[in-house]
Design a protein around this motif. Sequence first.
Motif, short mmCIF file in Angstrom:
data_model
loop_
_atom_site.label_atom_id
_atom_site.label_comp_id
_atom_site.label_asym_id
_atom_site.label_seq_id
_atom_site.Cartn_x
_atom_site.Cartn_y
_atom_site.Cartn_z
N GLN A 1 58.40 73.01 37.65
CA GLN A 1 59.14 73.67 37.40
C GLN A 1 58.50 74.96 36.43
O GLN A 1 59.22 76.21 36.94
CB GLN A 1 59.78 73.42 35.84
CG GLN A 1 60.94 71.73 35.60
CD GLN A 1 61.73 72.23 37.57
OE1 GLN A 1 62.54 72.60 36.60
NE2 GLN A 1 62.15 70.97 37.83
N THR A 2 57.19 74.77 35.86
CA THR A 2 56.66 76.49 35.59
C THR A 2 56.30 76.87 36.65
O THR A 2 56.94 78.03 36.84
CB THR A 2 55.33 75.68 34.95
OG1 THR A 2 56.00 74.90 34.00
CG2 THR A 2 54.62 77.21 34.17
N GLN A 3 56.72 76.45 38.05
CA GLN A 3 55.66 77.03 39.07
C GLN A 3 57.11 77.61 39.55
O GLN A 3 57.42 79.17 39.83
CB GLN A 3 56.09 76.13 40.34
CG GLN A 3 54.04 76.01 40.73
CD GLN A 3 54.39 75.03 41.55
OE1 GLN A 3 54.75 74.11 42.01
NE2 GLN A 3 52.92 74.96 42.61
N ALA A 4 58.43 76.83 39.07
CA ALA A 4 59.99 77.78 39.88
C ALA A 4 59.96 79.18 38.64
O ALA A 4 60.79 79.79 39.19
CB ALA A 4 60.76 76.96 39.52
N THR B 1 47.79 78.85 36.58
CA THR B 1 49.01 79.38 34.84
C THR B 1 49.93 77.95 35.21
O THR B 1 49.70 77.16 33.95
CB THR B 1 49.90 80.22 35.31
OG1 THR B 1 48.97 81.65 35.10
CG2 THR B 1 51.00 80.36 34.09
N ALA B 2 51.02 77.71 36.48
CA ALA B 2 51.22 76.79 35.90
C ALA B 2 51.29 75.24 35.83
O ALA B 2 51.39 74.34 35.21
CB ALA B 2 52.40 76.35 37.41
N ALA B 3 49.76 75.28 36.44
CA ALA B 3 48.70 73.78 36.43
C ALA B 3 48.26 73.50 35.21
O ALA B 3 48.18 72.75 33.87
CB ALA B 3 47.74 73.64 37.02
N ALA B 4 47.56 74.78 34.09
CA ALA B 4 47.74 74.87 32.29
C ALA B 4 48.34 74.20 31.84
O ALA B 4 48.34 74.03 31.07
CB ALA B 4 46.66 75.65 32.47
N VAL B 5 49.81 74.79 31.91
CA VAL B 5 50.90 74.30 31.23
C VAL B 5 51.20 73.42 31.17
O VAL B 5 51.44 73.00 30.28
CB VAL B 5 51.91 75.79 31.05
CG1 VAL B 5 53.01 74.68 30.99
CG2 VAL B 5 52.55 77.46 31.57
N ALA B 6 50.94 72.63 32.21
CA ALA B 6 51.41 71.17 32.91
C ALA B 6 50.17 70.68 31.93
O ALA B 6 50.39 69.21 31.54
CB ALA B 6 51.70 71.26 33.93
N GLY B 7 49.31 71.19 32.15
CA GLY B 7 48.25 69.85 31.13
C GLY B 7 48.11 70.18 29.79
O GLY B 7 47.51 69.37 28.46
N ALA C 1 60.09 72.25 43.57
CA ALA C 1 60.66 72.66 41.78
C ALA C 1 61.94 72.44 41.93
O ALA C 1 62.45 72.44 40.59
CB ALA C 1 60.01 74.06 41.79
N ALA C 2 63.01 72.49 42.26
CA ALA C 2 64.26 72.82 42.77
C ALA C 2 64.40 71.40 43.19
O ALA C 2 66.13 70.59 42.81
CB ALA C 2 65.45 73.27 44.19
#
Length: 356
Positions: free
Chosen positions: A95-98, A125-131, A9-10
């Motif tokens: 980035q949401t994962q981070a 959660t990170a995947a839903a935000v990305a979607g 993520a970095a």
Amino acid sequence: MSNTADPQAARPAWKDVSYGSAAGIVSKLVEHPLDLTKVRLQSQPLDRAARYSGPWDCIVQTYRNEGLKAFWRGVSMPVAGAMAENATLFVVYNQTQAILQRLYPPSTPSTPDEPAPLSIWQTATAAAVAGAAVSFVLTPVELVKCKMQVSNIAAEGFASSTAAHAVASASHAPAAKPIPSSFMRPNPASPGAIAVTRSILREYGVRGLWLGQTGTLIRETGGGAAWFTTFEVVSQWFIQRRVARGEVSAKDGGRVTKGDLAAWELMSAGAGAGIMYNVVLFPADCIKSTIQTEDELRGKGEAKGPRRGFFQVGKDIYAARGVRGLYNGCGITALRAAPSSALIFYIYSRLEAAFG
């Protein structure tokens, strides 16, 4: 608080953009013929008999009536959109994962060589935000693509109505005239992506490009969560199998990572993710395609009534064709999604392993 974010993520965002774009372009070129078949199955008008009895019938008719090139009709927009779609998807996901790992530090220590694994809820959660984010990129692309893909049905509908009018007029004339053969087949000249986009902007303005956004948002939020989560779970299962056999990373002798998985393992995880993505919320995609092609399939000269909302279209499809109508094209979509997602994750993972 120490930064425990996964090193992935970095990475600089431009790497996610590059890897995602490369993977997206290849996958779109491979999957487009089956996507065209899916859209045509979904977009058949509800007020007349179905033109296609199923996926194979649609493929055969398309080839016989329009030739091999027809299977890539409308591909320019998806290929261009794939770059923006996958770039947005992977950047926002990583980035949401981070952010989630900073807010909820994992109990397992994280090192550059062995990053702490994300929990299932963090991944989802990170995947839903990305979607959700990528849905705003996808809707205009899919709107133009869908309108181009059903141009044959729209042309046929216009030809049929014109021919019927000609027959009715001829029956009252002193001498009947033969109906021109051009009335009986689709117009081979189909508008390109730029022409379709201009037509939308001219008639509906900029907001018109996001017609069907509700369906795309629902599909991408739930589907994105299913997509990434399935890939991560299956990939971790393959990794654990290797660890249980006592294997170590071929790169540095440390713990096995996704970069050590074989091509068939990565592609199996990606194929499973693609199938899960489509099965979870397929009715939303079916409703979205119907909304986006309604103007074309209404026919030229027909009055445009009030535009139906997302849930009303869903009710109408169900009333006309039952549950099966909401899953029209699901089989061909799952068949398309398996190799497409396998390619996306394989190409992305290999680029990630090679260049960081």
